[in-house]
Design a protein around this motif. Sequence first.
Motif, PDB file in Angstrom:
ATOM      1  N   VAL A  22      -7.537  -5.721 -12.381  1.00 28.18           N
ATOM      2  CA  VAL A  22      -6.281  -6.171 -11.404  1.00 28.18           C
ATOM      3  C   VAL A  22      -6.802  -5.565 -10.012  1.00 28.18           C
ATOM      4  CG1 VAL A  22      -4.136  -5.503 -10.968  1.00 28.18           C
ATOM      5  CG2 VAL A  22      -4.603  -6.266 -13.320  1.00 28.18           C
ATOM      6  N   ILE A  23      -7.360  -4.349 -10.039  1.00 31.43           N
ATOM      7  CA  ILE A  23      -7.692  -3.785  -8.745  1.00 31.43           C
ATOM      8  C   ILE A  23      -8.920  -4.136  -7.958  1.00 31.43           C
ATOM      9  CG2 ILE A  23      -5.990  -1.881  -9.221  1.00 31.43           C
ATOM     10  CD1 ILE A  23      -8.762  -0.283  -9.672  1.00 31.43           C
ATOM     11  N   LYS A  24      -9.811  -4.677  -8.798  1.00 26.39           N
ATOM     12  CA  LYS A  24     -11.063  -5.168  -8.130  1.00 26.39           C
ATOM     13  C   LYS A  24     -11.135  -5.698  -6.884  1.00 26.39           C
ATOM     14  CE  LYS A  24     -15.589  -7.139  -9.285  1.00 26.39           C
ATOM     15  NZ  LYS A  24     -16.217  -8.005 -10.441  1.00 26.39           N
ATOM     16  N   PRO A  25     -10.535  -6.713  -6.390  1.00 21.39           N
ATOM     17  CA  PRO A  25     -10.538  -7.147  -5.013  1.00 21.39           C
ATOM     18  C   PRO A  25      -9.990  -6.076  -4.039  1.00 21.39           C
ATOM     19  CG  PRO A  25      -9.138  -8.565  -6.655  1.00 21.39           C
ATOM     20  CD  PRO A  25      -9.446  -7.362  -7.292  1.00 21.39           C
ATOM     21  N   TYR A  26      -9.339  -4.961  -4.366  1.00 26.74           N
ATOM     22  CA  TYR A  26      -8.719  -4.087  -3.383  1.00 26.74           C
ATOM     23  C   TYR A  26      -9.619  -2.837  -3.347  1.00 26.74           C
ATOM     24  CZ  TYR A  26      -4.979  -7.127  -4.475  1.00 26.74           C
ATOM     25  OH  TYR A  26      -4.326  -8.204  -4.698  1.00 26.74           O
ATOM     26  N   VAL A  27     -10.632  -2.793  -4.207  1.00 27.67           N
ATOM     27  CA  VAL A  27     -11.523  -1.644  -4.075  1.00 27.67           C
ATOM     28  C   VAL A  27     -13.040  -1.995  -4.021  1.00 27.67           C
ATOM     29  CG1 VAL A  27     -10.069  -0.258  -5.515  1.00 27.67           C
ATOM     30  CG2 VAL A  27     -11.923  -1.582  -6.766  1.00 27.67           C
ATOM     31  N   SER A  28     -13.417  -3.429  -3.658  1.00 29.59           N
ATOM     32  CA  SER A  28     -14.672  -3.838  -3.500  1.00 29.59           C
ATOM     33  C   SER A  28     -15.371  -3.432  -2.153  1.00 29.59           C
ATOM     34  CB  SER A  28     -14.584  -5.438  -3.729  1.00 29.59           C
ATOM     35  OG  SER A  28     -13.929  -5.905  -2.748  1.00 29.59           O
ATOM     36  N   PHE A  91      -7.328   5.671  -2.770  1.00 31.89           N
ATOM     37  CA  PHE A  91      -6.534   6.890  -3.505  1.00 31.89           C
ATOM     38  C   PHE A  91      -6.046   6.310  -4.791  1.00 31.89           C
ATOM     39  CE2 PHE A  91      -3.039   9.144  -4.882  1.00 31.89           C
ATOM     40  CZ  PHE A  91      -3.271  10.650  -4.702  1.00 31.89           C
ATOM     41  N   ILE A  92      -6.218   6.746  -5.913  1.00 29.25           N
ATOM     42  CA  ILE A  92      -5.825   6.224  -7.075  1.00 29.25           C
ATOM     43  C   ILE A  92      -5.124   7.375  -7.931  1.00 29.25           C
ATOM     44  CG2 ILE A  92      -6.567   5.327  -9.433  1.00 29.25           C
ATOM     45  CD1 ILE A  92      -8.956   4.347  -8.251  1.00 29.25           C
ATOM     46  N   ALA A  93      -3.886   7.010  -8.502  1.00 30.58           N
ATOM     47  CA  ALA A  93      -2.952   7.762  -9.431  1.00 30.58           C
ATOM     48  C   ALA A  93      -2.654   7.134 -10.552  1.00 30.58           C
ATOM     49  CB  ALA A  93      -2.137   8.650  -8.716  1.00 30.58           C
ATOM     50  N   LEU A  94      -3.333   7.229 -11.913  1.00 26.80           N
ATOM     51  CA  LEU A  94      -2.713   6.512 -13.111  1.00 26.80           C
ATOM     52  C   LEU A  94      -1.957   7.399 -13.803  1.00 26.80           C
ATOM     53  CD1 LEU A  94      -6.305   4.907 -14.188  1.00 26.80           C
ATOM     54  CD2 LEU A  94      -4.542   4.069 -12.442  1.00 26.80           C
ATOM     55  N   PRO A 121      -5.421   7.444   3.090  1.00 22.79           N
ATOM     56  CA  PRO A 121      -6.594   6.377   2.746  1.00 22.79           C
ATOM     57  C   PRO A 121      -6.113   4.941   3.071  1.00 22.79           C
ATOM     58  CG  PRO A 121      -4.940   6.965   0.883  1.00 22.79           C
ATOM     59  CD  PRO A 121      -4.728   7.890   2.015  1.00 22.79           C
ATOM     60  N   LYS A 122      -6.844   4.037   3.170  1.00 22.36           N
ATOM     61  CA  LYS A 122      -6.712   2.507   3.523  1.00 22.36           C
ATOM     62  C   LYS A 122      -5.823   1.930   2.144  1.00 22.36           C
ATOM     63  CE  LYS A 122     -10.372   1.785   6.456  1.00 22.36           C
ATOM     64  NZ  LYS A 122     -12.071   1.355   6.349  1.00 22.36           N
ATOM     65  N   VAL A 123      -6.100   2.210   1.098  1.00 20.71           N
ATOM     66  CA  VAL A 123      -5.664   1.749  -0.046  1.00 20.71           C
ATOM     67  C   VAL A 123      -5.130   2.643  -0.885  1.00 20.71           C
ATOM     68  CG1 VAL A 123      -5.960   0.148  -2.147  1.00 20.71           C
ATOM     69  CG2 VAL A 123      -7.161  -0.413   0.039  1.00 20.71           C
ATOM     70  N   ILE A 124      -3.833   2.584  -1.592  1.00 17.58           N
ATOM     71  CA  ILE A 124      -3.384   3.256  -2.589  1.00 17.58           C
ATOM     72  C   ILE A 124      -3.374   2.626  -3.825  1.00 17.58           C
ATOM     73  CG2 ILE A 124      -1.577   4.940  -3.450  1.00 17.58           C
ATOM     74  CD1 ILE A 124      -1.140   5.431  -0.475  1.00 17.58           C
ATOM     75  N   ILE A 125      -3.669   3.048  -4.954  1.00 18.52           N
ATOM     76  CA  ILE A 125      -3.247   2.296  -6.209  1.00 18.52           C
ATOM     77  C   ILE A 125      -2.623   3.353  -7.164  1.00 18.52           C
ATOM     78  CG2 ILE A 125      -4.225   1.311  -8.446  1.00 18.52           C
ATOM     79  CD1 ILE A 125      -6.761   0.650  -6.296  1.00 18.52           C
ATOM     80  N   LEU A 126      -1.348   2.938  -7.736  1.00 19.83           N
ATOM     81  CA  LEU A 126      -0.365   3.627  -8.603  1.00 19.83           C
ATOM     82  C   LEU A 126      -0.229   2.714  -9.847  1.00 19.83           C
ATOM     83  CD1 LEU A 126       2.086   4.878  -5.745  1.00 19.83           C
ATOM     84  CD2 LEU A 126      -0.202   6.080  -6.466  1.00 19.83           C
ATOM     85  N   ILE A 177       1.089  -1.617 -12.344  1.00 19.41           N
ATOM     86  CA  ILE A 177       0.102  -1.462 -11.336  1.00 19.41           C
ATOM     87  C   ILE A 177       0.679  -1.725  -9.883  1.00 19.41           C
ATOM     88  CG2 ILE A 177      -2.230  -1.612 -10.458  1.00 19.41           C
ATOM     89  CD1 ILE A 177      -3.040  -2.186 -13.241  1.00 19.41           C
ATOM     90  N   ARG A 178       0.441  -0.783  -9.002  1.00 20.23           N
ATOM     91  CA  ARG A 178       1.079  -1.205  -7.659  1.00 20.23           C
ATOM     92  C   ARG A 178      -0.078  -0.702  -6.682  1.00 20.23           C
ATOM     93  NH1 ARG A 178       6.759   0.488  -6.036  1.00 20.23           N
ATOM     94  NH2 ARG A 178       7.522  -0.959  -7.466  1.00 20.23           N
ATOM     95  N   VAL A 179      -0.661  -1.770  -5.899  1.00 21.33           N
ATOM     96  CA  VAL A 179      -1.407  -1.879  -4.734  1.00 21.33           C
ATOM     97  C   VAL A 179      -0.699  -1.858  -3.341  1.00 21.33           C
ATOM     98  CG1 VAL A 179      -3.786  -2.168  -3.833  1.00 21.33           C
ATOM     99  CG2 VAL A 179      -3.393  -2.672  -6.359  1.00 21.33           C
ATOM    100  N   TYR A 180      -1.066  -0.480  -2.512  1.00 22.68           N
ATOM    101  CA  TYR A 180      -0.398  -0.514  -1.312  1.00 22.68           C
ATOM    102  C   TYR A 180      -1.526  -0.527  -0.108  1.00 22.68           C
ATOM    103  CZ  TYR A 180       3.634   1.759  -3.281  1.00 22.68           C
ATOM    104  OH  TYR A 180       4.753   1.904  -4.294  1.00 22.68           O
ATOM    105  N   SER A 181      -1.350  -1.113   0.865  1.00 18.22           N
ATOM    106  CA  SER A 181      -2.482  -1.107   2.038  1.00 18.22           C
ATOM    107  C   SER A 181      -1.808  -0.467   3.232  1.00 18.22           C
ATOM    108  CB  SER A 181      -2.501  -2.809   2.391  1.00 18.22           C
ATOM    109  OG  SER A 181      -3.492  -2.618   3.535  1.00 18.22           O
TER     110      SER A 181
END
Length: 185
Positions: A22-28, A91-94, A121-126, A177-181
């Motif tokens: 799910v998150i691969k495009p946002y962390v590549s 930044f990741i918090a699972l 961070p540029k991207v946050i993944i929660l 899963i939520r991705v923020y920019s």
Amino acid sequence: MEKWHWNDLVKVEPRGKITFDVIKPYVSNSKNIFEASCGFAPLCGYFNDKNYFAYDLSQIAIDDAKKRCPNGTFYVTDDKDFNKDLIIDTFIALGIGASKRPEESKTEASTIIRLINKYNPKVIILEMCASYYDDMMRHNKTHNWDIITKELCNYSIIKEQTIDAQLERPIVSERIIRVYSNLRS
């Protein structure tokens, strides 16, 4: 000896792969990834080509994560005590709000907000367990997810997806899963 209370999370797959897909495009394009309260760090093995930093209170969980991510930098510490100077872009918090220990839950939201503000961070993944969130809403309680989200005024949601993490206990397997920019990037 430390007793780990999340026995079903010791099995990091397939949760790690499903989440990573799910998150691969946002962390590549990320170079420096930070994971707060990483537990057994189900994603760390997917970041061996990046600078990966993570912390958790559990020495057992960190030792396990180090086996899958030998190039990662891991810290064994409590949420409220983590204060390393790092340069990160993701930044990741699972597992937000899934703590069984009340003393951990009290500091989780404030620590995540503090670290996001510190690292910008540029991207946050929660990620969180959908059933825990639903249960909190039914009882009119504020969930850490809501507390954190209210503080992310410099970020916009670019992806939200519910997944089946295929954990051993189906009640905790449905994850959001939520991705923020970062709007300033």
